[in-house]
Design a protein around this motif. Structure first.
Motif, PDB file in Angstrom:
ATOM      1  N   ARG A  70       0.955  -1.616  -0.191  1.00 14.34           N
ATOM      2  CA  ARG A  70      -0.312   0.740  -0.056  1.00 14.34           C
ATOM      3  C   ARG A  70       1.081   0.904  -0.173  1.00 14.34           C
ATOM      4  O   ARG A  70       0.415   2.086  -0.210  1.00 14.34           O
ATOM      5  N   ALA A  71       2.099   1.517   0.719  1.00 17.69           N
ATOM      6  CA  ALA A  71       2.928   2.065   1.047  1.00 17.69           C
ATOM      7  C   ALA A  71       4.011   2.875  -0.679  1.00 17.69           C
ATOM      8  O   ALA A  71       3.747   3.784  -0.746  1.00 17.69           O
ATOM      9  N   VAL A  72       4.290   1.464  -0.822  1.00 14.74           N
ATOM     10  CA  VAL A  72       4.308   1.462  -3.052  1.00 14.74           C
ATOM     11  C   VAL A  72       3.842   1.799  -3.760  1.00 14.74           C
ATOM     12  O   VAL A  72       3.865   2.630  -4.673  1.00 14.74           O
ATOM     13  N   ALA A  73       2.648   2.201  -3.444  1.00 14.36           N
ATOM     14  CA  ALA A  73       1.367   1.922  -4.432  1.00 14.36           C
ATOM     15  C   ALA A  73       0.949   3.509  -4.268  1.00 14.36           C
ATOM     16  O   ALA A  73       0.293   4.126  -5.238  1.00 14.36           O
ATOM     17  N   GLN A  74       1.087   4.070  -2.867  1.00 11.60           N
ATOM     18  CA  GLN A  74       0.755   6.148  -2.944  1.00 11.60           C
ATOM     19  C   GLN A  74       2.170   6.352  -3.085  1.00 11.60           C
ATOM     20  O   GLN A  74       1.911   7.314  -2.979  1.00 11.60           O
ATOM     21  N   ASN A  75       3.868   6.060  -3.278  1.00 11.53           N
ATOM     22  CA  ASN A  75       4.236   6.779  -3.459  1.00 11.53           C
ATOM     23  C   ASN A  75       4.273   6.938  -4.771  1.00 11.53           C
ATOM     24  O   ASN A  75       4.068   6.561  -5.448  1.00 11.53           O
ATOM     25  N   PRO A  76       4.556   8.512  -4.450  1.00 14.29           N
ATOM     26  CA  PRO A  76       4.646   9.460  -5.860  1.00 14.29           C
ATOM     27  C   PRO A  76       5.329   8.854  -6.523  1.00 14.29           C
ATOM     28  O   PRO A  76       5.695   8.756  -8.130  1.00 14.29           O
ATOM     29  N   ALA A  77       6.511   8.718  -6.094  1.00 11.33           N
ATOM     30  CA  ALA A  77       8.126   8.578  -6.987  1.00 11.33           C
ATOM     31  C   ALA A  77       8.072   7.061  -7.154  1.00 11.33           C
ATOM     32  O   ALA A  77       8.068   6.933  -9.175  1.00 11.33           O
ATOM     33  N   ALA A  78       7.247   6.266  -7.421  1.00  3.98           N
ATOM     34  CA  ALA A  78       6.708   4.707  -7.383  1.00  3.98           C
ATOM     35  C   ALA A  78       5.873   4.871  -9.103  1.00  3.98           C
ATOM     36  O   ALA A  78       5.862   4.366  -9.925  1.00  3.98           O
ATOM     37  N   ARG A  79       4.316   5.808  -8.323  1.00  5.11           N
ATOM     38  CA  ARG A  79       3.115   6.269  -9.719  1.00  5.11           C
ATOM     39  C   ARG A  79       4.119   6.918 -11.090  1.00  5.11           C
ATOM     40  O   ARG A  79       4.233   6.367 -11.776  1.00  5.11           O
ATOM     41  N   ASN A  80       5.238   7.554 -10.474  1.00  7.78           N
ATOM     42  CA  ASN A  80       6.183   8.242 -11.542  1.00  7.78           C
ATOM     43  C   ASN A  80       6.655   6.415 -12.566  1.00  7.78           C
ATOM     44  O   ASN A  80       7.310   7.018 -13.566  1.00  7.78           O
ATOM     45  N   ALA A  81       7.820   6.113 -11.614  1.00  2.00           N
ATOM     46  CA  ALA A  81       8.609   5.156 -12.371  1.00  2.00           C
ATOM     47  C   ALA A  81       7.122   4.434 -13.461  1.00  2.00           C
ATOM     48  O   ALA A  81       7.963   3.784 -14.558  1.00  2.00           O
ATOM     49  N   LEU A  82       6.098   4.038 -12.942  1.00  2.25           N
ATOM     50  CA  LEU A  82       5.357   2.899 -13.625  1.00  2.25           C
ATOM     51  C   LEU A  82       4.995   3.502 -14.983  1.00  2.25           C
ATOM     52  O   LEU A  82       4.842   3.587 -15.748  1.00  2.25           O
ATOM     53  N   CYS A  83       4.257   5.198 -15.267  1.00  2.00           N
ATOM     54  CA  CYS A  83       3.921   5.554 -15.921  1.00  2.00           C
ATOM     55  C   CYS A  83       5.229   6.358 -16.470  1.00  2.00           C
ATOM     56  O   CYS A  83       5.040   5.726 -17.933  1.00  2.00           O
ATOM     57  N   SER A  84       6.050   5.951 -16.627  1.00  2.00           N
ATOM     58  CA  SER A  84       7.763   6.336 -17.537  1.00  2.00           C
ATOM     59  C   SER A  84       7.516   4.883 -18.314  1.00  2.00           C
ATOM     60  O   SER A  84       8.470   5.169 -19.257  1.00  2.00           O
ATOM     61  N   MET A  85       7.302   3.222 -17.448  1.00  2.00           N
ATOM     62  CA  MET A  85       7.404   2.367 -18.273  1.00  2.00           C
ATOM     63  C   MET A  85       6.653   1.696 -19.365  1.00  2.00           C
ATOM     64  O   MET A  85       6.059   1.253 -19.523  1.00  2.00           O
ATOM     65  N   LYS A  86       5.597   2.562 -19.116  1.00  2.00           N
ATOM     66  CA  LYS A  86       4.485   2.871 -19.770  1.00  2.00           C
ATOM     67  C   LYS A  86       3.862   2.598 -21.828  1.00  2.00           C
ATOM     68  O   LYS A  86       5.156   3.691 -21.865  1.00  2.00           O
ATOM     69  N   PRO A  87       3.947   1.807 -22.592  1.00  3.53           N
ATOM     70  CA  PRO A  87       5.000   1.834 -23.587  1.00  3.53           C
ATOM     71  C   PRO A  87       3.684   3.215 -24.473  1.00  3.53           C
ATOM     72  O   PRO A  87       2.402   3.453 -23.574  1.00  3.53           O
ATOM     73  N   GLU A  88       4.390   3.776 -25.319  1.00  2.78           N
ATOM     74  CA  GLU A  88       3.624   4.965 -25.669  1.00  2.78           C
ATOM     75  C   GLU A  88       2.152   4.458 -26.839  1.00  2.78           C
ATOM     76  O   GLU A  88       2.483   3.233 -27.479  1.00  2.78           O
ATOM     77  N   LYS A  89       1.590   5.072 -27.109  1.00  2.47           N
ATOM     78  CA  LYS A  89       0.396   5.104 -27.722  1.00  2.47           C
ATOM     79  C   LYS A  89       0.099   5.003 -29.079  1.00  2.47           C
ATOM     80  O   LYS A  89      -0.143   6.271 -29.080  1.00  2.47           O
ATOM     81  N   SER A  90       0.860   4.730 -30.005  1.00  2.93           N
ATOM     82  CA  SER A  90       0.892   4.661 -31.157  1.00  2.93           C
ATOM     83  C   SER A  90       1.070   3.304 -31.965  1.00  2.93           C
ATOM     84  O   SER A  90       0.619   2.027 -31.083  1.00  2.93           O
ATOM     85  N   LEU A  91       1.344   2.771 -32.890  1.00  4.19           N
ATOM     86  CA  LEU A  91       1.136   2.078 -33.532  1.00  4.19           C
ATOM     87  C   LEU A  91       2.662   1.202 -34.022  1.00  4.19           C
ATOM     88  O   LEU A  91       2.837   0.058 -33.341  1.00  4.19           O
ATOM     89  N   TRP A  92       3.883   2.295 -33.398  1.00  7.00           N
ATOM     90  CA  TRP A  92       5.108   2.034 -33.175  1.00  7.00           C
ATOM     91  C   TRP A  92       5.065   1.020 -31.612  1.00  7.00           C
ATOM     92  O   TRP A  92       5.895  -0.176 -31.454  1.00  7.00           O
ATOM     93  N   GLY A  93       4.183   1.514 -30.414  1.00  4.75           N
ATOM     94  CA  GLY A  93       4.179   1.049 -29.638  1.00  4.75           C
ATOM     95  C   GLY A  93       3.661  -0.329 -29.158  1.00  4.75           C
ATOM     96  O   GLY A  93       4.183  -1.772 -28.789  1.00  4.75           O
ATOM     97  N   PHE A  94       2.819  -0.531 -30.014  1.00  8.46           N
ATOM     98  CA  PHE A  94       1.994  -1.953 -30.415  1.00  8.46           C
ATOM     99  C   PHE A  94       3.061  -2.681 -31.183  1.00  8.46           C
ATOM    100  O   PHE A  94       2.620  -4.106 -30.498  1.00  8.46           O
ATOM    101  N   LEU A  95       3.486  -1.857 -32.033  1.00 12.05           N
ATOM    102  CA  LEU A  95       4.232  -3.433 -32.682  1.00 12.05           C
ATOM    103  C   LEU A  95       5.418  -4.022 -32.165  1.00 12.05           C
ATOM    104  O   LEU A  95       6.042  -4.814 -31.970  1.00 12.05           O
TER     105      LEU A  95
END
Length: 103
Positions: free
Chosen positions: A10-35
Motif C-alpha cells: 500500500r505504501a509503495v502504491a501511494q508513493n508518488p515516485a513509484a507512480r512516476n516510475a510506472l508511468c515512465s515504463m508505459k509504452p507510447e500509444k502509437s502504432l510503434w508502441g503496439f508493434l
C-alpha cells in the motif's frame, strides 16, 4: 507477516515516485508502441508454441555440423529459446502490456 506485506504494498502504491516510475515504463500509444509489444513479446511466443519443436529439432541436427563458434552459439541459442515450446508467462506479460497500452 501478511499485514506487514500489505502495508508495504500500500505504501509503495501511494508513493508518488513509484507512480512516476510506472508511468515512465508505459509504452507510447502509437502504432510503434503496439508493434513493439506485439513483435518482441507476443509473436516469438506464438512461434514457439506452433513451431518450437521443429525449430529445436533443426538446431539440434545442425549443431554437430557447425563450422564456427558463432554458428555453434546460434544453434545453442535456438535450442535454448525453442526447446521447451512457448512460455505462458511471457505471453501473459505481453498481453498485459497491450491491455495497459490502451488504458
Amino acid at each position: 507477516m501478511k499485514e506487514k506485506l500489505k502495508a508495504k504494498a500500500r505504501a509503495v502504491a501511494q508513493n508518488p515516485a513509484a507512480r512516476n516510475a510506472l508511468c515512465s515504463m508505459k509504452p507510447e500509444k502509437s502504432l510503434w508502441g503496439f508493434l513493439g509489444v506485439a513483435v518482441f513479446l507476443i509473436l516469438p511466443e506464438i512461434v514457439a508454441f506452433i513451431w518450437g519443436g521443429e525449430i529445436a529439432a533443426y538446431a539440434k541436427a545442425q549443431l554437430p555440423h557447425a563450422a564456427s563458434s558463432v554458428e555453434r552459439q546460434y544453434y545453442d541459442l535456438l535450442v535454448m529459446l525453442f526447446g521447451e515450446g512457448g512460455s505462458w508467462v511471457n505471453l501473459a506479460i505481453g498481453i498485459a502490456l497491450l491491455v495497459w497500452l490502451f488504458f
